[in-house]
Design a protein around this motif. Sequence first.
Motif, mmCIF file in Angstrom:
data_model
loop_
_atom_site.group_PDB
_atom_site.id
_atom_site.type_symbol
_atom_site.label_atom_id
_atom_site.label_comp_id
_atom_site.label_asym_id
_atom_site.label_seq_id
_atom_site.Cartn_x
_atom_site.Cartn_y
_atom_site.Cartn_z
ATOM 1 N N ILE A 89 -84.814 51.968 -18.685
ATOM 2 C CA ILE A 89 -85.226 53.029 -19.145
ATOM 3 C C ILE A 89 -83.922 53.566 -20.173
ATOM 4 O O ILE A 89 -84.130 54.095 -21.300
ATOM 5 N N ASP A 137 -84.222 54.113 -24.245
ATOM 6 C CA ASP A 137 -83.931 55.574 -24.725
ATOM 7 C C ASP A 137 -82.538 55.428 -25.904
ATOM 8 O O ASP A 137 -82.714 56.023 -26.816
ATOM 9 N N THR A 197 -81.052 58.258 -15.193
ATOM 10 C CA THR A 197 -82.558 58.641 -14.598
ATOM 11 C C THR A 197 -82.300 60.218 -14.018
ATOM 12 O O THR A 197 -83.242 61.028 -14.150
#
Length: 135
Positions: free
Chosen positions: A20, A24, A76
Amino acid sequence: MNKLKYKLEQFMRGRYGVDILGRDMLFLSMILLIISFFFRTQAVLRFLPFILIILMYFRMFSKNFSKRYNENRVYTNFRGKLTDPFKKGWKRIKDFPKYKYLKCPECKQQLRVPRGKKSIVVTCPKCRTKFDAKS
């Protein structure tokens, strides 16, 4: 074609891969790259997207799983704290026709009750307090 696929699989074996944070970082670098094309920006802002892409590839090809995993976990958790209020607000907007949200007077727990039932007795699942409410 199969040889190339096999060679790529062999190269990536034991490496961290995409997560993630990496995704991003790529998204942010693309946004910064587009902004730098359309607006006259400082030299630092022109190179920042490329630095982010290099960092993303470094993380993706890294063999240090534990360090990359911890970086992603910290990111996260931070991202969740920023996005959770928006997710809850969007859920309330979607639920508006069917449900009404109430707060327990004792523990302040948020409760969801169906609309259109007029006056009801609500029991909080957390503290077992019963109170009257209009739905």
